[in-house]
Write a protein that holds these residues in place. Structure first.
Motif, PDB file in Angstrom:
ATOM      1  N   SER A 234     -55.954 -16.875  64.760  1.00 15.47           N
ATOM      2  CA  SER A 234     -55.620 -15.659  64.010  1.00 15.47           C
ATOM      3  C   SER A 234     -55.037 -15.962  62.631  1.00 15.47           C
ATOM      4  N   ARG A 235     -54.753 -17.229  62.315  1.00 12.65           N
ATOM      5  CA  ARG A 235     -54.171 -17.571  61.020  1.00 12.65           C
ATOM      6  C   ARG A 235     -55.243 -17.509  59.926  1.00 12.65           C
ATOM      7  N   PRO A 236     -54.824 -17.461  58.637  1.00 14.37           N
ATOM      8  CA  PRO A 236     -55.779 -17.293  57.537  1.00 14.37           C
ATOM      9  C   PRO A 236     -56.849 -18.383  57.454  1.00 14.37           C
ATOM     10  N   VAL A 237     -58.048 -17.953  57.082  1.00 15.65           N
ATOM     11  CA  VAL A 237     -59.190 -18.843  56.860  1.00 15.65           C
ATOM     12  C   VAL A 237     -59.424 -18.960  55.355  1.00 15.65           C
ATOM     13  N   ARG A 238     -59.748 -20.158  54.893  1.00 16.60           N
ATOM     14  CA  ARG A 238     -60.127 -20.378  53.496  1.00 16.60           C
ATOM     15  C   ARG A 238     -61.549 -20.926  53.469  1.00 16.60           C
ATOM     16  N   ALA A 239     -62.305 -20.592  52.425  1.00 18.55           N
ATOM     17  CA  ALA A 239     -63.698 -21.014  52.347  1.00 18.55           C
ATOM     18  C   ALA A 239     -64.073 -21.337  50.908  1.00 18.55           C
ATOM     19  N   VAL A 240     -64.932 -22.348  50.728  1.00 19.08           N
ATOM     20  CA  VAL A 240     -65.438 -22.724  49.405  1.00 19.08           C
ATOM     21  C   VAL A 240     -66.930 -23.021  49.513  1.00 19.08           C
ATOM     22  N   TRP A 241     -67.629 -22.841  48.403  1.00 20.01           N
ATOM     23  CA  TRP A 241     -69.044 -23.199  48.346  1.00 20.01           C
ATOM     24  C   TRP A 241     -69.184 -24.711  48.195  1.00 20.01           C
ATOM     25  N   VAL A 242     -70.075 -25.311  48.988  1.00 19.58           N
ATOM     26  CA  VAL A 242     -70.417 -26.720  48.841  1.00 19.58           C
ATOM     27  C   VAL A 242     -71.702 -26.841  48.028  1.00 19.58           C
ATOM     28  N   SER A 243     -72.633 -25.931  48.274  1.00 16.80           N
ATOM     29  CA  SER A 243     -73.866 -25.805  47.504  1.00 16.80           C
ATOM     30  C   SER A 243     -74.313 -24.354  47.673  1.00 16.80           C
ATOM     31  N   ASP A 244     -75.463 -23.998  47.109  1.00 15.59           N
ATOM     32  CA  ASP A 244     -75.923 -22.614  47.251  1.00 15.59           C
ATOM     33  C   ASP A 244     -76.243 -22.253  48.694  1.00 15.59           C
ATOM     34  N   GLY A 245     -76.496 -23.264  49.517  1.00 12.41           N
ATOM     35  CA  GLY A 245     -76.885 -22.975  50.897  1.00 12.41           C
ATOM     36  C   GLY A 245     -75.865 -23.366  51.938  1.00 12.41           C
ATOM     37  N   ARG A 246     -74.732 -23.981  51.525  1.00 14.17           N
ATOM     38  CA  ARG A 246     -73.744 -24.429  52.505  1.00 14.17           C
ATOM     39  C   ARG A 246     -72.334 -24.078  52.044  1.00 14.17           C
ATOM     40  N   ILE A 247     -71.470 -23.782  52.998  1.00 16.07           N
ATOM     41  CA  ILE A 247     -70.070 -23.477  52.702  1.00 16.07           C
ATOM     42  C   ILE A 247     -69.167 -24.277  53.640  1.00 16.07           C
ATOM     43  N   LEU A 248     -67.970 -24.562  53.172  1.00 15.48           N
ATOM     44  CA  LEU A 248     -66.972 -25.287  53.964  1.00 15.48           C
ATOM     45  C   LEU A 248     -65.786 -24.376  54.190  1.00 15.48           C
ATOM     46  N   THR A 249     -65.281 -24.349  55.415  1.00 13.44           N
ATOM     47  CA  THR A 249     -64.152 -23.489  55.756  1.00 13.44           C
ATOM     48  C   THR A 249     -63.025 -24.295  56.382  1.00 13.44           C
ATOM     49  N   THR A 250     -61.805 -23.795  56.190  1.00  5.44           N
ATOM     50  CA  THR A 250     -60.648 -24.327  56.912  1.00  5.44           C
ATOM     51  C   THR A 250     -59.994 -23.169  57.635  1.00  5.44           C
ATOM     52  N   GLY A 251     -59.540 -23.425  58.867  1.00  4.67           N
ATOM     53  CA  GLY A 251     -58.922 -22.370  59.657  1.00  4.67           C
ATOM     54  C   GLY A 251     -58.197 -22.965  60.846  1.00  4.67           C
ATOM     55  N   PHE A 252     -58.028 -22.133  61.875  1.00  3.51           N
ATOM     56  CA  PHE A 252     -57.262 -22.540  63.049  1.00  3.51           C
ATOM     57  C   PHE A 252     -58.065 -22.251  64.311  1.00  3.51           C
TER      58      PHE A 252
END
Length: 478
Positions: A234-252
Motif C-alpha cells: 500500500s506504500r507509494p509507487v514510483r515509476a520512470v521511463w527506461v525506453s519508449d516501450g519499457r518502464i521501471l517501478t519501485t514499490g512495496f
C-alpha cells in the motif's frame, strides 16, 4: 583421484564467464565531496512529502528549507560552498510550505515551485544568485484546489510544465502564456504519487494511490494503458521511463519489502523482472540515466544509494554496487549529464540533503586513460528546445536536441532566453499579479525590470574587471 581436481577446475573455468557478467559499469564507485565542497547550516525542510526536496543544474543547487509564515527554498551558485549564513536570501513567495521544485531544462536560471498554498510559481534567478529575498514570481499559475506536490518540465518543448496535486488533478501549462491548456481531472480516483514524461514528451507515466500505473496521452488527456497492482503493498509507487516501450517501478510487496520491477508495455500483464531490494520503509526514488542505462535508487531516510544496470537480456535489471554513508538522506538532487566533469570519468552526481547539510556525491568509473571516454559519454540532451509550447500543444513531437560532451559543457549566461507571451504581459499576471498594475502597466513594469537586470549584469562585469586590474597592479608593486 589425481584426475578429479583438474576436471573440477575445468568445469569452474567453463562456468566463470556466466557467473561474472561483463559490464563497463561494474566498478562504479561513489565518493562524498570534501568538507569544503559541501553546503553547511542549511535548514532543510521537515515536511514529510515524498519529493526530492532538491534540484540542481550546471549553475545552481536549490533546496527546500523551513520558513516561518509560508514556504521557501534556497538557490545557491554551485561554487558558493561552505557555511551558509542564516540570513542568506531565499525564494519566499509562497504562503504555504513548498513541496517540490524543478529547474527548467532549457534555461538554467528558471525554476518552478509547487506548494501547499495550491499554486505553482515560476521564478527567474539572477546569474550570481540572490542578493535579497525573492518574493515576486515571474508567473503564478493557479488551477489546483489542493496542495501541489509534483512538477515536471517537458524534456524538449519550451515552456511546457506539468503539475499534479492532492486534488487528483494533473494540469499541463503553457508557462509563457500563463495558461492551463490541458486539465486531467477524472483519470485518477486518488492521490497521484508520481508523474513523468518519456524521452520526447509524447507520453506521461503516472502512479497513483489506487496502486495503478497509467500511460497517458498528454494532449488528448486520455489513458492509453494501465496496470493495476504493479506492486502489492500500500506504500507509494514510483515509476520512470527506461525506453519508449519499457518502464521501471519501485514499490512495496505484500509484506512491506521494497521492490524494483521492469515492465514491457507490449505485455503489461506481468513484469519482465521483479526483485526484492530490502525491508526498509523509505520510498525508493529512481533516477534513470537514459544515456548509459544505469538507474540509481535513493531511499528517503536511507543512508545509501544503490545502482543497477538495465539491459536487454534477463534478468534485465543487474545490481552493480552501493554507496553508503553515516547520515540519512532527507532529499536528493540529480545533476543533468551536461553538468558532469567528463575528464574525471564522472557518470553521475547527486546532491544529498542531510539534517543541516547538502553534500555532493560523485559516481565515477575508474579509467587509467585521461582521454575522452566515448563509451561513457554518448550524446546527451542539451538545453536547446526542439519545439515551442504552442507547437507542441498543436501536435508537434520532437526528440531532445542532443549535444556532445567531448569538449565539456560550458554554461552560458542564458542558454535560451525566458520570455513571456504578450497576452500574459497584458493580463497583468506577472510578478504574482500585483494589484493596481494590470494591463499595459504590467508589461511596462516587466520590461523595466529586464532593463535593470541587464544594467546590473553589465555593472557586475565591469566591477570584476576593475578588481582584476587592481589585483594585478598590487602584485607588480610587491
Amino acid at each position: 583421484m589425481y584426475g578429479y581436481a583438474p576436471a573440477k577446475h575445468l568445469v569452474a573455468a567453463a562456468m566463470s564467464p556466466q557467473v561474472v557478467r561483463s559490464s563497463k559499469f561494474r566498478h562504479v564507485f561513489g565518493q562524498a565531496a570534501k568538507a569544503d565542497h559541501c553546503y553547511d547550516d542549511i535548514r532543510v525542510s521537515q515536511m514529510t512529502w515524498d519529493s526530492t526536496f532538491c534540484s540542481v543544474n550546471p549553475k545552481f543547487v536549490a533546496m527546500i528549507v523551513d520558513a516561518s509564515g509560508g514556504g521557501a527554498f534556497m538557490v545557491l551558485p554551485l561554487n558558493k560552498t561552505g557555511r551558509i549564513d542564516m540570513s542568506y536570501p531565499t525564494v519566499c513567495g509562497h504562503k504555504g510550505p513548498v513541496l517540490d521544485i524543478e529547474f527548467c531544462p532549457h534555461n538554467d536560471n528558471v525554476i518552478a515551485s509547487g506548494s501547499e498554498d495550491c499554486s505553482v510559481m515560476i521564478w527567474e534567478i539572477p546569474d550570481g544568485g540572490l542578493t535579497s529575498p525573492l518574493t515576486r514570481p515571474v508567473v503564478k499559475l493557479e488551477g489546483h484546489s489542493r496542495r501541489v506536490g509534483i512538477l515536471g518540465w517537458h524534456p524538449s518543448a519550451r515552456n511546457v510544465l506539468l503539475s499534479a496535486g492532492c486534488d487528483n488533478v494533473l494540469i499541463l501549462w503553457n508557462v509563457a502564456r500563463g495558461q492551463a491548456v490541458v486539465r486531467m481531472d477524472d483519470l485518477h480516483p486518488d492521490v497521484i504519487y508520481g508523474a513523468c514524461w518519456n524521452r520526447d514528451g509524447s507520453k506521461i507515466l503516472t502512479s497513483c494511490k489506487d496502486k495503478t500505473l497509467r500511460v497517458l496521452d498528454p494532449r488528448k488527456g486520455v489513458v492509453l494503458q494501465e496496470k493495476e497492482k504493479a506492486h502489492e503493498g500500500s506504500r507509494p509507487v514510483r515509476a520512470v521511463w527506461v525506453s519508449d516501450g519499457r518502464i521501471l517501478t519501485t514499490g512495496f510487496g505484500r509484506m512491506s519489502e521494497r521492490q524494483v520491477a521492469l515492465w514491457d508495455l507490449e505485455d503489461f500483464s506481468s513484469p519482465l523482472t521483479l526483485q526484492e531490494v530490502d525491508t526498509s520503509s523509505g520510498v525508493l526514488l529512481p533516477f534513470f540515466d537514459t544515456d548509459t542505462g544505469v538507474v540509481y535508487l535513493c531511499g528517503k531516510g536511507d543512508s545509501s544509494i544503490r545502482y543497477f544496470e538495465v539491459t536487454e537480456e534477463a534478468p534485465y535489471v543487474h545490481y552493480l554496487s552501493m554507496y553508503s554513508s553515516m547520515d540519512s538522506q532527507k532529499g536528493m538532487g540529480y545533476m543533468p549529464k551536461r553538468g558532469l566533469e567528463v575528464n574525471k570519468c564522472e557518470i553521475a552526481r547527486f546532491y544529498k540533503l542531510h539534517e543541516k547539510k547538502c553534500e555532493p556525491i560523485v559516481m565515477t568509473v575508474p579509467r587509467k586513460s585521461d582521454q575522452f571516454q566515448e563509451d561513457l559519454y554518448p550524446d546527451t540532451a542539451g538545453p536547446e528546445p526542439s519545439a515551442e509550447a504552442d507547437e507542441w500543444f498543436a501536435g508537434k513531437d520532437a526528440p531532445p536536441v542532443m549535444l556532445s560532451l567531448k569538449d565539456g559543457f560550458v554554461a552560458t549566461a542564458k542558454a535560451v532566453e525566458f520570455t513571456l507571451h504578450k497576452s500574459l504581459l497584458k493580463s497583468g499576471n506577472v510578478g504574482g499579479g500585483a494589484s493596481g498594475g494590470g494591463g499595459a502597466a504590467g508589461g511596462a513594469e516587466a520590461q523595466d525590470v529586464s532593463a535593470l537586470r541587464r544594467e546590473l549584469k553589465s555593472l557586475k562585469a565591469t566591477l570584476e574587471e576593475l578588481s582584476q586590474r587592481v589585483s594585478t597592479l598590487e602584485n607588480k608593486t610587491h
